[in-house]
Write a protein that holds these residues in place. Structure first.
Motif, PDB file in Angstrom:
ATOM      1  N   LEU A   1       2.618  21.719 -42.146  1.00  0.00           N
ATOM      2  CA  LEU A   1       3.540  22.238 -41.132  1.00  0.00           C
ATOM      3  C   LEU A   1       3.564  23.764 -41.171  1.00  0.00           C
ATOM      4  O   LEU A   1       3.903  24.369 -42.190  1.00  0.00           O
ATOM      5  N   THR A   2       3.221  24.397 -40.054  1.00  0.00           N
ATOM      6  CA  THR A   2       3.183  25.862 -39.991  1.00  0.00           C
ATOM      7  C   THR A   2       4.267  26.458 -39.096  1.00  0.00           C
ATOM      8  O   THR A   2       4.416  27.684 -39.051  1.00  0.00           O
ATOM      9  N   GLY A   3       5.004  25.620 -38.384  1.00  0.00           N
ATOM     10  CA  GLY A   3       6.063  26.167 -37.542  1.00  0.00           C
ATOM     11  C   GLY A   3       6.906  25.084 -36.891  1.00  0.00           C
ATOM     12  O   GLY A   3       6.391  24.008 -36.570  1.00  0.00           O
ATOM     13  N   THR A   4       8.195  25.366 -36.743  1.00  0.00           N
ATOM     14  CA  THR A   4       9.106  24.540 -35.945  1.00  0.00           C
ATOM     15  C   THR A   4       9.742  25.463 -34.920  1.00  0.00           C
ATOM     16  O   THR A   4      10.477  26.389 -35.279  1.00  0.00           O
ATOM     17  N   HIS A   5       9.428  25.253 -33.653  1.00  0.00           N
ATOM     18  CA  HIS A   5       9.843  26.172 -32.594  1.00  0.00           C
ATOM     19  C   HIS A   5      10.850  25.489 -31.663  1.00  0.00           C
ATOM     20  O   HIS A   5      10.512  24.509 -30.983  1.00  0.00           O
ATOM     21  N   TRP A   6      12.076  26.000 -31.638  1.00  0.00           N
ATOM     22  CA  TRP A   6      13.124  25.444 -30.786  1.00  0.00           C
ATOM     23  C   TRP A   6      12.993  26.019 -29.385  1.00  0.00           C
ATOM     24  O   TRP A   6      12.982  27.245 -29.203  1.00  0.00           O
ATOM     25  N   LEU A   7      12.877  25.139 -28.405  1.00  0.00           N
ATOM     26  CA  LEU A   7      12.627  25.600 -27.040  1.00  0.00           C
ATOM     27  C   LEU A   7      13.738  26.490 -26.519  1.00  0.00           C
ATOM     28  O   LEU A   7      13.484  27.378 -25.679  1.00  0.00           O
ATOM     29  N   ALA A   8      14.952  26.281 -26.988  1.00  0.00           N
ATOM     30  CA  ALA A   8      16.068  27.126 -26.532  1.00  0.00           C
ATOM     31  C   ALA A   8      15.845  28.592 -26.885  1.00  0.00           C
ATOM     32  O   ALA A   8      16.402  29.485 -26.233  1.00  0.00           O
ATOM     33  N   ASP A   9      15.017  28.850 -27.892  1.00  0.00           N
ATOM     34  CA  ASP A   9      14.734  30.235 -28.295  1.00  0.00           C
ATOM     35  C   ASP A   9      13.627  30.857 -27.463  1.00  0.00           C
ATOM     36  O   ASP A   9      13.369  32.067 -27.590  1.00  0.00           O
ATOM     37  N   TYR A  10      12.963  30.056 -26.614  1.00  0.00           N
ATOM     38  CA  TYR A  10      11.837  30.542 -25.821  1.00  0.00           C
ATOM     39  C   TYR A  10      12.004  30.081 -24.375  1.00  0.00           C
ATOM     40  O   TYR A  10      11.300  29.183 -23.901  1.00  0.00           O
ATOM     41  N   PRO A  11      12.947  30.683 -23.661  1.00  0.00           N
ATOM     42  CA  PRO A  11      13.249  30.207 -22.298  1.00  0.00           C
ATOM     43  C   PRO A  11      12.083  30.305 -21.321  1.00  0.00           C
ATOM     44  O   PRO A  11      12.077  29.600 -20.312  1.00  0.00           O
ATOM     45  N   ASP A  12      11.090  31.148 -21.627  1.00  0.00           N
ATOM     46  CA  ASP A  12       9.939  31.232 -20.712  1.00  0.00           C
ATOM     47  C   ASP A  12       8.901  30.155 -20.995  1.00  0.00           C
ATOM     48  O   ASP A  12       7.892  30.044 -20.290  1.00  0.00           O
ATOM     49  N   GLY A  13       9.129  29.341 -22.048  1.00  0.00           N
ATOM     50  CA  GLY A  13       8.242  28.240 -22.351  1.00  0.00           C
ATOM     51  C   GLY A  13       7.021  28.599 -23.171  1.00  0.00           C
ATOM     52  O   GLY A  13       6.200  27.726 -23.475  1.00  0.00           O
ATOM     53  N   SER A  14       6.872  29.879 -23.543  1.00  0.00           N
ATOM     54  CA  SER A  14       5.723  30.306 -24.343  1.00  0.00           C
ATOM     55  C   SER A  14       6.094  30.262 -25.821  1.00  0.00           C
ATOM     56  O   SER A  14       6.959  31.024 -26.272  1.00  0.00           O
ATOM     57  N   LEU A  15       5.442  29.378 -26.582  1.00  0.00           N
ATOM     58  CA  LEU A  15       5.728  29.224 -28.001  1.00  0.00           C
ATOM     59  C   LEU A  15       4.716  30.011 -28.833  1.00  0.00           C
ATOM     60  O   LEU A  15       3.560  30.149 -28.438  1.00  0.00           O
ATOM     61  N   PRO A  16       5.116  30.532 -29.980  1.00  0.00           N
ATOM     62  CA  PRO A  16       4.217  31.366 -30.797  1.00  0.00           C
ATOM     63  C   PRO A  16       2.935  30.638 -31.179  1.00  0.00           C
ATOM     64  O   PRO A  16       2.975  29.581 -31.805  1.00  0.00           O
ATOM     65  N   ASP A  17       1.807  31.193 -30.784  1.00  0.00           N
ATOM     66  CA  ASP A  17       0.481  30.702 -31.168  1.00  0.00           C
ATOM     67  C   ASP A  17       0.231  29.254 -30.757  1.00  0.00           C
ATOM     68  O   ASP A  17      -0.594  28.563 -31.357  1.00  0.00           O
ATOM     69  N   ILE A  18       0.935  28.776 -29.723  1.00  0.00           N
ATOM     70  CA  ILE A  18       0.708  27.420 -29.213  1.00  0.00           C
ATOM     71  C   ILE A  18       0.379  27.527 -27.725  1.00  0.00           C
ATOM     72  O   ILE A  18       1.186  28.076 -26.956  1.00  0.00           O
ATOM     73  N   PRO A  19      -0.774  27.036 -27.292  1.00  0.00           N
ATOM     74  CA  PRO A  19      -1.143  27.143 -25.879  1.00  0.00           C
ATOM     75  C   PRO A  19      -0.198  26.351 -24.978  1.00  0.00           C
ATOM     76  O   PRO A  19       0.542  25.465 -25.412  1.00  0.00           O
ATOM     77  N   GLY A  20      -0.268  26.655 -23.674  1.00  0.00           N
ATOM     78  CA  GLY A  20       0.517  25.932 -22.679  1.00  0.00           C
ATOM     79  C   GLY A  20       1.918  26.495 -22.523  1.00  0.00           C
ATOM     80  O   GLY A  20       2.325  27.441 -23.209  1.00  0.00           O
ATOM     81  N   ARG A  21       2.636  25.882 -21.612  1.00  0.00           N
ATOM     82  CA  ARG A  21       4.017  26.266 -21.335  1.00  0.00           C
ATOM     83  C   ARG A  21       4.891  25.043 -21.548  1.00  0.00           C
ATOM     84  O   ARG A  21       4.669  23.997 -20.938  1.00  0.00           O
ATOM     85  N   TRP A  22       5.909  25.163 -22.436  1.00  0.00           N
ATOM     86  CA  TRP A  22       6.741  24.047 -22.854  1.00  0.00           C
ATOM     87  C   TRP A  22       8.164  24.299 -22.396  1.00  0.00           C
ATOM     88  O   TRP A  22       8.811  25.244 -22.864  1.00  0.00           O
ATOM     89  N   THR A  23       8.669  23.483 -21.491  1.00  0.00           N
ATOM     90  CA  THR A  23      10.015  23.694 -20.966  1.00  0.00           C
ATOM     91  C   THR A  23      10.832  22.401 -21.022  1.00  0.00           C
ATOM     92  O   THR A  23      10.284  21.296 -20.945  1.00  0.00           O
ATOM     93  N   GLU A  24      12.134  22.568 -21.143  1.00  0.00           N
ATOM     94  CA  GLU A  24      13.042  21.417 -21.182  1.00  0.00           C
ATOM     95  C   GLU A  24      13.306  20.901 -19.775  1.00  0.00           C
ATOM     96  O   GLU A  24      13.429  21.673 -18.829  1.00  0.00           O
TER      97      GLU A  24
END
Length: 271
Positions: free
Chosen positions: A29-52
């Motif tokens: 495990l190298t990261g746990t990224h909470w979507l609420a912290d990334y409202p534009d959907g761009s997660l650190p070093d993870i491709p794509g756009r992830w939105t709720e």
């Protein structure tokens, strides 16, 4: 001390080490990224756009993002629920990496598991004390009364406890496990798993000194009279001992023992 007990413990320890060191074990495990912290959907070093999107996550990807969905290269839009199974079966990947969708208390997150993580490469084993029959004792489980903080009939008490990421979350507890060590009585508040087995988060006088600051214990399901074996030879390091990105709960009130539990898994061994 019986030969069978020692042999069983050694087999358990070997299997546990293999599980931890597996490509998608906790070390990867190298990261746990909470979507609420990334409202534009761009997660650190993870491709794509992830939105709720309410009860789902919407993943939007381009062909050159290199993402796979259910093992196939993917572009466009996909709606994802939380991944229920093992990490290796997560729906979204990128090469050997796996992106696990999870939900905690209504919040969405994406976990990044990479078999080539520095932590996994540095792993040398688990420091664990050899089996000692003194640490395996009979315990008695008493479930909480049906009326509890979660309402009539639930038998579960939810307490707020700190987690390894600094956030307080609810921890559901189903009863109390009583036992004696070296002539002294102790109790632990425990959760009841779906198969009836128990789960305790505990600390002891060795925590932060000769052992990790807290550990897990998983006694078998109690019998009809509430009896089970409390075996600290099989005390477990929590996932956050292997990777900083897990959100392990700290021990609830009353689960810090004044005894020195010099047994079970103690620390991670890494180069």
């Amino acid at each position: 001390m019986t030969t069978d007990a020692v042999r069983d413990w050694k087999h358990w320890h070997e299997q546990r080490t293999e599980t931890v060191a597996a490509p998608y074990g906790p070390l990867s495990l190298t990261g746990t990224h909470w979507l609420a912290d990334y409202p534009d959907g761009s997660l650190p070093d993870i491709p794509g756009r992830w939105t709720e999107a309410g009860d789902e996550i919407v993943l939007t990807a381009e062909a050159d993002d290199g993402l796979t969905l259910d093992g196939q290269l993917f572009s466009g839009e996909a709606r994802l629920a939380a991944d229920p199974g093992p990490v290796g079966a997560a729906r979204v990947g990128h090469g050997d990496r796996r992106f696990v969708v999870l939900r905690r208390e209504g919040l969405w997150a994406v976990r990044d598991f990479d078999p080539e993580s520095a932590t996994r490469r540095a792993f040398q084993g688990i420091d664990a004390t050899e089996y000692d029959a003194r640490w395996a004792v009979v315990g008695r489980f008493t479930p909480y009364a049906a009326e509890s903080t979660d309402g009539p009939g639930s038998g579960v008490r939810t307490v707020r406890v700190g987690n390894a990421d600094g956030v307080e979350r609810g921890l559901g507890l189903g009863g109390e496990l009583a036992f004696s060590l070296a002539g002294k009585d102790h109790t632990l508040q425990v959760s009841v798993e779906g198969d009836g087995s128990l789960w305790a988060v505990f600390a002891d006088a060795t925590g932060g000194v000769s052992s990790y600051r807290f550990r897990f214990l998983r006694p078998a399901a109690p019998d009809a009279e509430g009896r089970t074996t409390v075996d600290f030879n099989r005390a477990l390091l929590p996932p956050c001992a292997f990777a900083d990105h897990f959100i392990c709960p700290f021990p609830p009130p009353g689960n810090t023992l004044d005894a020195e539990i010099a047994a079970g898994e103690r620390n991670l061994i890494a180069r």
